[in-house]
Design a protein around this motif. Sequence first.
Motif, PDB file in Angstrom:
ATOM      1  N   LEU A   1      70.418  -3.879  90.457  1.00 22.66           N
ATOM      2  CA  LEU A   1      70.281  -2.662  91.248  1.00 22.66           C
ATOM      3  C   LEU A   1      69.775  -2.931  92.652  1.00 22.66           C
ATOM      4  CD1 LEU A   1      68.880  -0.018  88.760  1.00 22.66           C
ATOM      5  CD2 LEU A   1      71.112  -0.044  89.858  1.00 22.66           C
ATOM      6  N   ILE A   2      68.710  -3.701  92.777  1.00 22.00           N
ATOM      7  CA  ILE A   2      68.123  -3.933  94.091  1.00 22.00           C
ATOM      8  C   ILE A   2      68.535  -5.312  94.607  1.00 22.00           C
ATOM      9  CG2 ILE A   2      66.000  -4.006  95.428  1.00 22.00           C
ATOM     10  CD1 ILE A   2      64.767  -2.233  93.206  1.00 22.00           C
ATOM     11  N   SER A   3      68.311  -6.315  93.804  1.00 23.05           N
ATOM     12  CA  SER A   3      68.734  -7.668  94.176  1.00 23.05           C
ATOM     13  C   SER A   3      69.724  -8.143  93.120  1.00 23.05           C
ATOM     14  CB  SER A   3      67.521  -8.587  94.280  1.00 23.05           C
ATOM     15  OG  SER A   3      66.881  -8.676  93.028  1.00 23.05           O
ATOM     16  N   ALA A   4      70.021  -9.412  93.109  1.00 21.36           N
ATOM     17  CA  ALA A   4      71.026  -9.940  92.184  1.00 21.36           C
ATOM     18  C   ALA A   4      70.702  -9.589  90.736  1.00 21.36           C
ATOM     19  CB  ALA A   4      71.142 -11.438  92.352  1.00 21.36           C
ATOM     20  N   SER A   5      69.448  -9.646  90.370  1.00 20.86           N
ATOM     21  CA  SER A   5      69.058  -9.298  89.007  1.00 20.86           C
ATOM     22  C   SER A   5      67.622  -8.799  89.022  1.00 20.86           C
ATOM     23  CB  SER A   5      69.185 -10.511  88.091  1.00 20.86           C
ATOM     24  OG  SER A   5      68.779 -10.166  86.790  1.00 20.86           O
ATOM     25  N   ASP A   6      67.436  -7.595  88.567  1.00 18.41           N
ATOM     26  CA  ASP A   6      66.107  -7.002  88.514  1.00 18.41           C
ATOM     27  C   ASP A   6      65.776  -6.639  87.079  1.00 18.41           C
ATOM     28  OD1 ASP A   6      65.538  -6.770  91.418  1.00 18.41           O
ATOM     29  OD2 ASP A   6      67.313  -5.493  91.347  1.00 18.41           O
ATOM     30  N   ALA A   7      64.507  -6.724  86.727  1.00 21.35           N
ATOM     31  CA  ALA A   7      64.064  -6.344  85.395  1.00 21.35           C
ATOM     32  C   ALA A   7      63.187  -5.105  85.512  1.00 21.35           C
ATOM     33  CB  ALA A   7      63.300  -7.486  84.739  1.00 21.35           C
ATOM     34  N   PHE A   8      63.526  -4.096  84.748  1.00 21.95           N
ATOM     35  CA  PHE A   8      62.778  -2.840  84.732  1.00 21.95           C
ATOM     36  C   PHE A   8      62.290  -2.577  83.325  1.00 21.95           C
ATOM     37  CE2 PHE A   8      65.963  -2.533  88.066  1.00 21.95           C
ATOM     38  CZ  PHE A   8      65.202  -2.126  89.142  1.00 21.95           C
ATOM     39  N   TRP A   9      61.175  -1.865  83.211  1.00 23.79           N
ATOM     40  CA  TRP A   9      60.707  -1.479  81.891  1.00 23.79           C
ATOM     41  C   TRP A   9      61.646  -0.411  81.364  1.00 23.79           C
ATOM     42  CZ3 TRP A   9      57.668  -4.251  79.082  1.00 23.79           C
ATOM     43  CH2 TRP A   9      56.749  -5.099  79.691  1.00 23.79           C
ATOM     44  N   CYS A  10      62.059  -0.581  80.146  1.00 25.08           N
ATOM     45  CA  CYS A  10      62.928   0.374  79.471  1.00 25.08           C
ATOM     46  C   CYS A  10      62.223   0.772  78.178  1.00 25.08           C
ATOM     47  CB  CYS A  10      64.284  -0.279  79.179  1.00 25.08           C
ATOM     48  SG  CYS A  10      65.579   0.887  78.789  1.00 25.08           S
ATOM     49  N   TYR A  11      62.402   2.013  77.770  1.00 25.63           N
ATOM     50  CA  TYR A  11      61.686   2.552  76.615  1.00 25.63           C
ATOM     51  C   TYR A  11      62.686   3.126  75.628  1.00 25.63           C
ATOM     52  CZ  TYR A  11      58.014   2.176  80.055  1.00 25.63           C
ATOM     53  OH  TYR A  11      57.166   1.692  81.011  1.00 25.63           O
ATOM     54  N   GLN A  12      62.723   2.576  74.412  1.00 22.59           N
ATOM     55  CA  GLN A  12      63.583   3.131  73.382  1.00 22.59           C
ATOM     56  C   GLN A  12      62.776   4.194  72.646  1.00 22.59           C
ATOM     57  OE1 GLN A  12      64.808   1.142  69.569  1.00 22.59           O
ATOM     58  NE2 GLN A  12      66.787   1.137  70.640  1.00 22.59           N
ATOM     59  N   VAL A  13      63.291   5.422  72.659  1.00 27.61           N
ATOM     60  CA  VAL A  13      62.598   6.553  72.037  1.00 27.61           C
ATOM     61  C   VAL A  13      63.464   7.138  70.936  1.00 27.61           C
ATOM     62  CG1 VAL A  13      61.287   7.085  74.136  1.00 27.61           C
ATOM     63  CG2 VAL A  13      63.503   8.189  73.747  1.00 27.61           C
ATOM     64  N   SER A  14      62.822   7.770  69.968  1.00 28.84           N
ATOM     65  CA  SER A  14      63.531   8.419  68.864  1.00 28.84           C
ATOM     66  C   SER A  14      63.258   9.909  68.906  1.00 28.84           C
ATOM     67  CB  SER A  14      63.065   7.858  67.522  1.00 28.84           C
ATOM     68  OG  SER A  14      63.354   6.484  67.459  1.00 28.84           O
ATOM     69  N   ALA A  15      64.326  10.700  68.837  1.00 28.59           N
ATOM     70  CA  ALA A  15      64.197  12.166  68.832  1.00 28.59           C
ATOM     71  C   ALA A  15      63.944  12.650  67.414  1.00 28.59           C
ATOM     72  CB  ALA A  15      65.463  12.796  69.397  1.00 28.59           C
TER      73      ALA A  15
ATOM     74  N   GLN B   1      78.837  11.406  83.777  1.00 23.86           N
ATOM     75  CA  GLN B   1      79.820  12.447  83.492  1.00 23.86           C
ATOM     76  C   GLN B   1      80.543  12.940  84.745  1.00 23.86           C
ATOM     77  OE1 GLN B   1      78.921  15.335  80.447  1.00 23.86           O
ATOM     78  NE2 GLN B   1      79.639  16.993  81.779  1.00 23.86           N
ATOM     79  N   CYS B   2      79.803  13.202  85.824  1.00 25.00           N
ATOM     80  CA  CYS B   2      80.420  13.786  87.025  1.00 25.00           C
ATOM     81  C   CYS B   2      80.349  12.878  88.254  1.00 25.00           C
ATOM     82  CB  CYS B   2      79.784  15.139  87.346  1.00 25.00           C
ATOM     83  SG  CYS B   2      78.079  15.020  87.937  1.00 25.00           S
ATOM     84  N   LEU B   3      79.667  11.732  88.137  1.00 29.11           N
ATOM     85  CA  LEU B   3      79.497  10.749  89.215  1.00 29.11           C
ATOM     86  C   LEU B   3      78.680  11.288  90.392  1.00 29.11           C
ATOM     87  CD1 LEU B   3      83.008   9.060  89.177  1.00 29.11           C
ATOM     88  CD2 LEU B   3      80.950   8.456  87.897  1.00 29.11           C
ATOM     89  N   HIS B   4      77.854  12.291  90.145  1.00 26.54           N
ATOM     90  CA  HIS B   4      76.931  12.814  91.158  1.00 26.54           C
ATOM     91  C   HIS B   4      75.746  11.850  91.263  1.00 26.54           C
ATOM     92  CE1 HIS B   4      75.301  16.013  93.637  1.00 26.54           C
ATOM     93  NE2 HIS B   4      74.159  15.931  92.999  1.00 26.54           N
ATOM     94  N   PRO B   5      75.330  11.445  92.485  1.00 27.22           N
ATOM     95  CA  PRO B   5      74.181  10.533  92.618  1.00 27.22           C
ATOM     96  C   PRO B   5      72.914  11.134  92.004  1.00 27.22           C
ATOM     97  CG  PRO B   5      75.340  10.759  94.708  1.00 27.22           C
ATOM     98  CD  PRO B   5      75.907  11.801  93.788  1.00 27.22           C
ATOM     99  N   VAL B   6      72.185  10.299  91.272  1.00 31.10           N
ATOM    100  CA  VAL B   6      70.931  10.742  90.640  1.00 31.10           C
ATOM    101  C   VAL B   6      69.737  10.099  91.320  1.00 31.10           C
ATOM    102  CG1 VAL B   6      69.587  10.782  88.497  1.00 31.10           C
ATOM    103  CG2 VAL B   6      72.062  11.177  88.431  1.00 31.10           C
ATOM    104  N   VAL B   7      69.750   8.769  91.482  1.00 31.78           N
ATOM    105  CA  VAL B   7      68.594   8.086  92.058  1.00 31.78           C
ATOM    106  C   VAL B   7      69.017   6.739  92.649  1.00 31.78           C
ATOM    107  CG1 VAL B   7      67.879   6.959  89.895  1.00 31.78           C
ATOM    108  CG2 VAL B   7      66.167   7.470  91.640  1.00 31.78           C
ATOM    109  N   HIS B   8      68.349   6.356  93.716  1.00 28.89           N
ATOM    110  CA  HIS B   8      68.538   5.034  94.318  1.00 28.89           C
ATOM    111  C   HIS B   8      67.855   4.005  93.424  1.00 28.89           C
ATOM    112  CE1 HIS B   8      68.139   1.734  97.165  1.00 28.89           C
ATOM    113  NE2 HIS B   8      69.046   2.338  97.928  1.00 28.89           N
ATOM    114  N   GLY B   9      68.481   2.849  93.264  1.00 27.52           N
ATOM    115  CA  GLY B   9      67.923   1.809  92.402  1.00 27.52           C
ATOM    116  C   GLY B   9      66.519   1.372  92.785  1.00 27.52           C
ATOM    117  N   ALA B  10      66.170   1.458  94.074  1.00 29.47           N
ATOM    118  CA  ALA B  10      64.839   1.044  94.533  1.00 29.47           C
ATOM    119  C   ALA B  10      63.744   1.990  94.061  1.00 29.47           C
ATOM    120  CB  ALA B  10      64.816   0.954  96.059  1.00 29.47           C
TER     121      ALA B  10
END
Length: 178
Positions: free
Chosen positions: A57-71, A26-35
Amino acid sequence: QGRSVTSMADEQAAGKDAQRVLLCAQCLHPVVHGARLMTNPLPATRSVYKYRLEISLISASDAFWCYQVSAADGSRADLLTVPWEDVRHRLEIPADESSFSSEHGSTGWFDGYLQERIRCVHCCAHLGWGFQPTTPSQAAMYAGMFPPGMEPISKPFAGLIVTRLKPQQLYGVSAQNL
């Protein structure tokens, strides 16, 4: 943010490496470094779908755990996780909400953690949830049950909504000074 195109070009010409960071969309304020994104899986409840998300984010292609949650209202969000200490100065819990409490029963989306909405300190956009361990000695519960480095964390962390973030290359920043 706050840098001219000329200064970014000067930094690039000086040989400074571009670093991938996640910004508030929304505002382009930095939140966190990819590392700083967490790479080990978390103990999630049955209502959470866990998958690997590949993003650059860190190298050409990184895989991170992502969690789909339901509110509770039926809406869904995909979360990337990061230790709370790495974002605590860029995110906040709204003052009009109580301290960490569960929105989804006694344990919330992650076993052993309570959750609370968090927002960008710059524009107040909702960026995800903060997660607080229900007991400070949670790590002791898991002692010896997991291989080294795979134990569940027992520190607070943030779950950042993927669609509320924008990856960006910045020059002259590091994971330590973001």
